[in-house]
Design a protein around this motif. Structure first.
Motif, PDB file in Angstrom:
ATOM      1  N   ILE A   1       0.813  -1.218   0.000  1.00 54.02           N
ATOM      2  CA  ILE A   1       0.000   0.000   0.000  1.00 54.02           C
ATOM      3  C   ILE A   1       0.846   1.268   0.000  1.00 54.02           C
ATOM      4  O   ILE A   1       0.335   2.359  -0.216  1.00 54.02           O
ATOM      5  CB  ILE A   1      -0.972   0.031   1.199  1.00 54.02           C
ATOM      6  CG1 ILE A   1      -0.212   0.042   2.522  1.00 54.02           C
ATOM      7  CG2 ILE A   1      -1.948  -1.125   1.126  1.00 54.02           C
ATOM      8  CD1 ILE A   1      -1.073   0.296   3.738  1.00 54.02           C
ATOM      9  N   PHE A   2       2.157   1.148   0.228  1.00 50.77           N
ATOM     10  CA  PHE A   2       3.035   2.312   0.263  1.00 50.77           C
ATOM     11  C   PHE A   2       3.182   2.899  -1.137  1.00 50.77           C
ATOM     12  O   PHE A   2       3.233   2.180  -2.125  1.00 50.77           O
ATOM     13  CB  PHE A   2       4.422   1.954   0.793  1.00 50.77           C
ATOM     14  CG  PHE A   2       4.448   1.543   2.238  1.00 50.77           C
ATOM     15  CD1 PHE A   2       3.386   1.777   3.086  1.00 50.77           C
ATOM     16  CD2 PHE A   2       5.559   0.919   2.753  1.00 50.77           C
ATOM     17  CE1 PHE A   2       3.427   1.406   4.414  1.00 50.77           C
ATOM     18  CE2 PHE A   2       5.614   0.534   4.082  1.00 50.77           C
ATOM     19  CZ  PHE A   2       4.540   0.782   4.917  1.00 50.77           C
ATOM     20  N   LYS A   3       3.279   4.209  -1.191  1.00 46.98           N
ATOM     21  CA  LYS A   3       3.524   4.882  -2.458  1.00 46.98           C
ATOM     22  C   LYS A   3       4.937   5.423  -2.452  1.00 46.98           C
ATOM     23  O   LYS A   3       5.423   5.903  -1.434  1.00 46.98           O
ATOM     24  CB  LYS A   3       2.529   6.016  -2.658  1.00 46.98           C
ATOM     25  CG  LYS A   3       1.124   5.507  -2.856  1.00 46.98           C
ATOM     26  CD  LYS A   3       0.194   6.614  -3.205  1.00 46.98           C
ATOM     27  CE  LYS A   3      -1.179   6.021  -3.419  1.00 46.98           C
ATOM     28  NZ  LYS A   3      -2.117   6.988  -3.895  1.00 46.98           N
ATOM     29  N   SER A   4       5.592   5.364  -3.585  1.00 46.62           N
ATOM     30  CA  SER A   4       6.955   5.848  -3.713  1.00 46.62           C
ATOM     31  C   SER A   4       6.973   7.370  -3.692  1.00 46.62           C
ATOM     32  O   SER A   4       6.101   8.020  -4.274  1.00 46.62           O
ATOM     33  CB  SER A   4       7.578   5.347  -5.011  1.00 46.62           C
ATOM     34  OG  SER A   4       8.850   5.916  -5.185  1.00 46.62           O
ATOM     35  N   ILE A   5       7.977   7.932  -3.023  1.00 39.14           N
ATOM     36  CA  ILE A   5       8.145   9.382  -3.051  1.00 39.14           C
ATOM     37  C   ILE A   5       9.034   9.796  -4.220  1.00 39.14           C
ATOM     38  O   ILE A   5       9.195  10.956  -4.502  1.00 39.14           O
ATOM     39  CB  ILE A   5       8.739   9.910  -1.724  1.00 39.14           C
ATOM     40  CG1 ILE A   5      10.122   9.293  -1.466  1.00 39.14           C
ATOM     41  CG2 ILE A   5       7.789   9.673  -0.589  1.00 39.14           C
ATOM     42  CD1 ILE A   5      10.882   9.945  -0.359  1.00 39.14           C
ATOM     43  N   VAL A   6       9.597   8.803  -4.897  1.00 39.93           N
ATOM     44  CA  VAL A   6      10.450   9.056  -6.052  1.00 39.93           C
ATOM     45  C   VAL A   6       9.575   9.009  -7.306  1.00 39.93           C
ATOM     46  O   VAL A   6       8.925   8.002  -7.565  1.00 39.93           O
ATOM     47  CB  VAL A   6      11.579   8.007  -6.161  1.00 39.93           C
ATOM     48  CG1 VAL A   6      12.425   8.243  -7.376  1.00 39.93           C
ATOM     49  CG2 VAL A   6      12.401   7.993  -4.892  1.00 39.93           C
ATOM     50  N   PRO A   7       9.543  10.093  -8.058  1.00 42.63           N
ATOM     51  CA  PRO A   7       8.701  10.065  -9.266  1.00 42.63           C
ATOM     52  C   PRO A   7       9.271   9.098 -10.308  1.00 42.63           C
ATOM     53  O   PRO A   7      10.479   8.998 -10.468  1.00 42.63           O
ATOM     54  CB  PRO A   7       8.762  11.505  -9.771  1.00 42.63           C
ATOM     55  CG  PRO A   7      10.006  12.064  -9.191  1.00 42.63           C
ATOM     56  CD  PRO A   7      10.247  11.343  -7.896  1.00 42.63           C
ATOM     57  N   ILE A   8       8.389   8.398 -10.969  1.00 40.75           N
ATOM     58  CA  ILE A   8       8.806   7.476 -12.026  1.00 40.75           C
ATOM     59  C   ILE A   8       8.532   8.158 -13.354  1.00 40.75           C
ATOM     60  O   ILE A   8       7.417   8.588 -13.627  1.00 40.75           O
ATOM     61  CB  ILE A   8       8.038   6.145 -11.936  1.00 40.75           C
ATOM     62  CG1 ILE A   8       8.367   5.462 -10.607  1.00 40.75           C
ATOM     63  CG2 ILE A   8       8.364   5.248 -13.125  1.00 40.75           C
ATOM     64  CD1 ILE A   8       7.589   4.206 -10.349  1.00 40.75           C
ATOM     65  N   ILE A   9       9.576   8.262 -14.155  1.00 43.70           N
ATOM     66  CA  ILE A   9       9.422   8.886 -15.465  1.00 43.70           C
ATOM     67  C   ILE A   9       9.788   7.882 -16.539  1.00 43.70           C
ATOM     68  O   ILE A   9      10.638   7.021 -16.347  1.00 43.70           O
ATOM     69  CB  ILE A   9      10.276  10.169 -15.593  1.00 43.70           C
ATOM     70  CG1 ILE A   9      11.746   9.879 -15.334  1.00 43.70           C
ATOM     71  CG2 ILE A   9       9.779  11.265 -14.664  1.00 43.70           C
ATOM     72  CD1 ILE A   9      12.663  11.061 -15.549  1.00 43.70           C
ATOM     73  N   GLU A  10       9.119   7.979 -17.656  1.00 43.69           N
ATOM     74  CA  GLU A  10       9.346   7.055 -18.758  1.00 43.69           C
ATOM     75  C   GLU A  10      10.522   7.495 -19.627  1.00 43.69           C
ATOM     76  O   GLU A  10      11.218   6.686 -20.195  1.00 43.69           O
ATOM     77  CB  GLU A  10       8.088   6.950 -19.627  1.00 43.69           C
ATOM     78  CG  GLU A  10       6.880   6.393 -18.892  1.00 43.69           C
ATOM     79  CD  GLU A  10       7.060   4.943 -18.496  1.00 43.69           C
ATOM     80  OE1 GLU A  10       7.659   4.177 -19.266  1.00 43.69           O
ATOM     81  OE2 GLU A  10       6.594   4.584 -17.403  1.00 43.69           O
TER      82      GLU A  10
END
Length: 84
Positions: A34-43
């Motif tokens: 359920i945790f969300k990453s604080i690091v943005p994921i970019i393509e």
């Protein structure tokens, strides 16, 4: 044949497995899903217009960071800064 793993069988100090063979992280996977990453994921990593470098990589000299630098520079044609 299933081998029971014991605490002293591992070379990583403090690594312990429960009786079911799971480490603490694997045993708590239902909680961490359920945790969300604080690091943005970019393509796609954009080329920087304000800097000589597009990316910075912590370079340890190991296989992972070496391959990452190769991939970013030779495959994606980005300008990388290796931080050691």
């Amino acid at each position: 044949m299933h081998t029971v793993l014991r605490k002293h069988d591992f070379i990583i100090p403090g690594l312990e497995f429960a009786d079911d063979g799971l480490c603490a992280m694997c045993a708590s996977v239902h909680i961490t899903k359920i945790f969300k990453s604080i690091v943005p994921i970019i393509e796609k990593i954009p080329r920087s217009k304000k800097s000589r470098f597009d990316v910075a990589v912590f370079y340890t000299g190991g296989k992972d960071s070496t391959y990452l630098l190769y991939y970013l520079s030779k495959v994606l044609h980005l300008r990388g800064l290796a931080l050691t």
